[in-house]
Scaffold this motif. Structure first.
Motif, mmCIF file in Angstrom:
data_model
loop_
_atom_site.group_PDB
_atom_site.id
_atom_site.type_symbol
_atom_site.label_atom_id
_atom_site.label_comp_id
_atom_site.label_asym_id
_atom_site.label_seq_id
_atom_site.Cartn_x
_atom_site.Cartn_y
_atom_site.Cartn_z
ATOM 1 N N LEU A 302 0.814 -1.220 0.000
ATOM 2 C CA LEU A 302 0.000 0.000 0.000
ATOM 3 C C LEU A 302 0.845 1.266 0.000
ATOM 4 N N VAL A 303 1.915 1.279 0.779
ATOM 5 C CA VAL A 303 2.735 2.490 0.889
ATOM 6 C C VAL A 303 3.485 2.732 -0.425
ATOM 7 N N GLY A 304 3.290 3.900 -0.977
ATOM 8 C CA GLY A 304 3.902 4.230 -2.249
ATOM 9 C C GLY A 304 3.022 3.942 -3.441
ATOM 10 N N GLY A 305 1.855 3.353 -3.196
ATOM 11 C CA GLY A 305 0.909 3.084 -4.267
ATOM 12 C C GLY A 305 -0.012 4.276 -4.488
ATOM 13 N N PRO A 306 -1.154 4.061 -5.155
ATOM 14 C CA PRO A 306 -2.102 5.160 -5.383
ATOM 15 C C PRO A 306 -2.496 5.834 -4.071
ATOM 16 N N VAL A 307 -2.642 7.146 -4.109
ATOM 17 C CA VAL A 307 -2.868 7.888 -2.872
ATOM 18 C C VAL A 307 -4.150 7.449 -2.183
ATOM 19 N N GLU A 308 -5.182 7.044 -2.938
ATOM 20 C CA GLU A 308 -6.439 6.689 -2.286
ATOM 21 C C GLU A 308 -6.340 5.407 -1.456
ATOM 22 N N THR A 309 -5.306 4.571 -1.721
ATOM 23 C CA THR A 309 -5.129 3.353 -0.932
ATOM 24 C C THR A 309 -3.807 3.343 -0.165
ATOM 25 N N ASP A 310 -3.119 4.469 -0.103
ATOM 26 C CA ASP A 310 -1.887 4.591 0.682
ATOM 27 C C ASP A 310 -2.232 5.341 1.970
ATOM 28 N N PRO A 311 -2.355 4.629 3.094
ATOM 29 C CA PRO A 311 -2.793 5.295 4.329
ATOM 30 C C PRO A 311 -1.925 6.480 4.732
ATOM 31 N N LEU A 312 -0.611 6.384 4.516
ATOM 32 C CA LEU A 312 0.263 7.475 4.940
ATOM 33 C C LEU A 312 0.120 8.684 4.030
ATOM 34 N N ALA A 313 0.234 8.478 2.731
ATOM 35 C CA ALA A 313 0.145 9.606 1.796
ATOM 36 C C ALA A 313 -1.218 10.266 1.870
ATOM 37 N N ARG A 314 -2.271 9.467 1.976
ATOM 38 C CA ARG A 314 -3.630 10.018 2.025
ATOM 39 C C ARG A 314 -3.842 10.840 3.286
ATOM 40 N N THR A 315 -3.382 10.317 4.414
ATOM 41 C CA THR A 315 -3.541 11.039 5.674
ATOM 42 C C THR A 315 -2.734 12.330 5.672
ATOM 43 N N LEU A 316 -1.480 12.257 5.231
ATOM 44 C CA LEU A 316 -0.644 13.456 5.213
ATOM 45 C C LEU A 316 -1.213 14.515 4.275
ATOM 46 N N ALA A 317 -1.681 14.100 3.117
ATOM 47 C CA ALA A 317 -2.244 15.067 2.173
ATOM 48 C C ALA A 317 -3.422 15.800 2.795
ATOM 49 N N MET A 318 -4.269 15.076 3.509
ATOM 50 C CA MET A 318 -5.436 15.716 4.117
ATOM 51 C C MET A 318 -5.056 16.597 5.304
ATOM 52 N N LEU A 319 -4.042 16.190 6.073
ATOM 53 C CA LEU A 319 -3.577 17.044 7.173
ATOM 54 C C LEU A 319 -3.002 18.349 6.636
ATOM 55 N N VAL A 320 -2.197 18.246 5.584
ATOM 56 C CA VAL A 320 -1.614 19.453 4.979
ATOM 57 C C VAL A 320 -2.723 20.329 4.396
ATOM 58 N N ASN A 321 -3.676 19.726 3.728
ATOM 59 C CA ASN A 321 -4.775 20.478 3.118
ATOM 60 C C ASN A 321 -5.595 21.210 4.174
ATOM 61 N N GLU A 322 -5.871 20.540 5.279
ATOM 62 C CA GLU A 322 -6.655 21.158 6.351
ATOM 63 C C GLU A 322 -5.885 22.314 6.986
ATOM 64 N N ALA A 323 -4.595 22.096 7.241
ATOM 65 C CA ALA A 323 -3.773 23.158 7.820
ATOM 66 C C ALA A 323 -3.667 24.347 6.865
ATOM 67 N N ALA A 324 -3.519 24.060 5.579
ATOM 68 C CA ALA A 324 -3.433 25.130 4.589
ATOM 69 C C ALA A 324 -4.698 25.966 4.566
ATOM 70 N N ASP A 325 -5.852 25.322 4.686
ATOM 71 C CA ASP A 325 -7.110 26.062 4.715
ATOM 72 C C ASP A 325 -7.175 27.003 5.914
ATOM 73 N N LEU A 326 -6.758 26.515 7.079
ATOM 74 C CA LEU A 326 -6.772 27.333 8.291
ATOM 75 C C LEU A 326 -5.900 28.568 8.114
ATOM 76 N N VAL A 327 -4.693 28.363 7.563
ATOM 77 C CA VAL A 327 -3.776 29.476 7.337
ATOM 78 C C VAL A 327 -4.316 30.395 6.247
ATOM 79 N N GLY A 328 -4.842 29.805 5.190
ATOM 80 C CA GLY A 328 -5.361 30.591 4.083
ATOM 81 C C GLY A 328 -6.516 31.486 4.475
ATOM 82 N N ARG A 329 -7.315 31.045 5.431
ATOM 83 C CA ARG A 329 -8.430 31.867 5.932
ATOM 84 C C ARG A 329 -7.962 32.933 6.909
ATOM 85 N N GLY A 330 -6.697 32.927 7.258
ATOM 86 C CA GLY A 330 -6.162 33.920 8.184
ATOM 87 C C GLY A 330 -6.517 33.656 9.632
ATOM 88 N N GLU A 331 -6.844 32.414 9.953
ATOM 89 C CA GLU A 331 -7.269 32.096 11.324
ATOM 90 C C GLU A 331 -6.101 31.763 12.238
#
Length: 391
Positions: A302-331
């Motif tokens: 799974l690790v290193g495969g498609p992002v939708e089935t790679d638990p690490l890449a998928r989780t990290l992408a969503m954590l970064v995306n969520e943090a980016a939204d918080l910063v982007g909104r100026g919060e």
């Protein structure tokens, strides 16, 4: 501003811990609780904890006695002396908090900082009940406050700039690491952490991998101290679901924060985690996990495969995306988000720093792949990933 006197409202584990921190920092501390005798009992328990620190050599007997002398039980808000700071640490009930803050506003001087330790309620909504609402801020400590360094300093719509600076200075003087955030649902930690739990639950639901394998990947390949599924068992499935549901409701039921049927099912079945003996995993009477062996062959595939089935890449992408939204909104600032997630959740790296290391363009493409694979809004990319907001 004279902050010699500090008061804490609520003598539960969090309130008592905050009181100890304030006393250790040199303040005279009044502890109030609605239950008769609760404040005195809490101070007695703190005294026992201080004695244990003396036995371990972490405090001298004189230091412990000094801290203990600074703690005084008080019967009610109306009986408090004039304070420089009052911190409310009662259950998460808006009506209750508003009643307490209305009473504090009427009995404490206009210069008194009135702080709530809420983890989920809008600071602005609490401040509406207060005379001089500009003195109301959030001071969200993490449990146990005697140990955890992080404090989220939350500003509502009317919080005064000078009050916020004073609150930040006080937290530093108490040996804490304060970060600032607007009164957005979940603040920094409880908002940015939602994908850490949610993506794992969704992958189990979809049959991508079993819980033990997903947890192993996040621990051993990601460096997280605990996997997301074992962590929700440790926190309590009911507690974790309640926090997630609160963020979901406060964001207008945004699909990004929607609770999973997987976790709802656990709670409905009474499988609350370690405290009930069964959650995602099963636990022996002494709390030791039974079974839970990962499939290492599957993990490697799974690790290193498609992002939708790679638990690490998928989780990290969503954590970064969520943090980016918080910063982007100026919060919150990128630096404060990273500090908060490292100190508040023990992540090995802050999500913004991690995103930069992976490559923000790479993360953006991964989120777009997830959005195509699972349409509906949960995986919508944050504009801040590519618009230069993150530097």
């Amino acid at each position: 501003m004279d902050v010699r006197n500090v008061a804490v409202i609520g003598a539960g584990a969090m309130g008592a811990g905050i009181a100890q921190v304030a006393a250790a920092a040199g303040h005279e501390v009044s502890l109030v609780d609605a239950a008769p005798g609760a404040a005195a009992a809490a101070i007695d328990r703190l005294g026992g904890g201080l004695d244990r620190l003396v036995a371990k050599g972490r405090l001298t007997a004189e230091e412990a006695a000094t801290v203990r002398r600074r703690l005084t039980p008080v019967g009610s808000v109306d009986e408090l002396p004039e304070c420089g700071l009052v911190i409310e640490a009662v259950p998460e009930d808006l009506a209750l908090k508003r009643k307490i803050f209305a009473d504090l506003g009427a009995t404490q001087p206009a210069a008194t900082i009135l702080a709530t330790n809420t983890s989920s309620i809008d600071v602005s909504a609490i401040a509406e009940a207060v005379i001089h609402p500009e003195r109301v801020v959030g001071l969200h400590f993490f449990n146990p406050p005697q140990v955890m360094a992080l404090v989220e300093v939350i500003h509502g719509e009317q919080s005064g700039a000078a009050v916020l600076e004073e609150a930040m200075s006080l937290m530093r003087a108490w040996g804490k690491t304060p970060v600032r955030c607007s009164s957005t649902p979940g603040f920094i930690v409880n908002r940015v952490a939602r994908p850490f739990y949610g993506e794992a639950q969704r992958m189990v639901e979809a049959g991508v991998a079993d819980p033990a394998t997903i947890d192993w990947i996040l621990r051993e390949r990601g460096g997280f101290p605990m996997g997301p599924l074992e962590l929700t068992d440790f926190i309590g499935q009911d507690v974790n679901l309640a926090v997630g549901t609160s963020v979901w409701e406060q964001t207008g039921r945004d699909e990004r924060y929607a609770p999973t049927d997987f976790q709802r099912g656990l709670v409905e079945a009474g499988r609350l985690g370690r405290k009930s003996g069964e959650g995602v995993y099963t636990y022996a009477a002494d709390g030791v996990l039974v079974g839970g062996e990962p499939d290492l062959t599957l993990a490697e595939r799974l690790v290193g495969g498609p992002v939708e089935t790679d638990p690490l890449a998928r989780t990290l992408a969503m954590l970064v995306n969520e943090a980016a939204d918080l910063v982007g909104r100026g919060e919150a600032t990128a630096a404060d988000v990273d500090i908060a997630m490292v100190l508040g959740t023990r992540y090995p790296r802050g999500p913004i720093e991690w995103g930069r290391a992976i490559g923000l363009a790479v993360v953006s493409r991964q989120i777009e792949e997830l959005d195509r694979a699972f349409p509906g809004g949960r995986y919508r990319p944050s504009p801040a990933l590519l618009d230069g907001t993150l530097g």
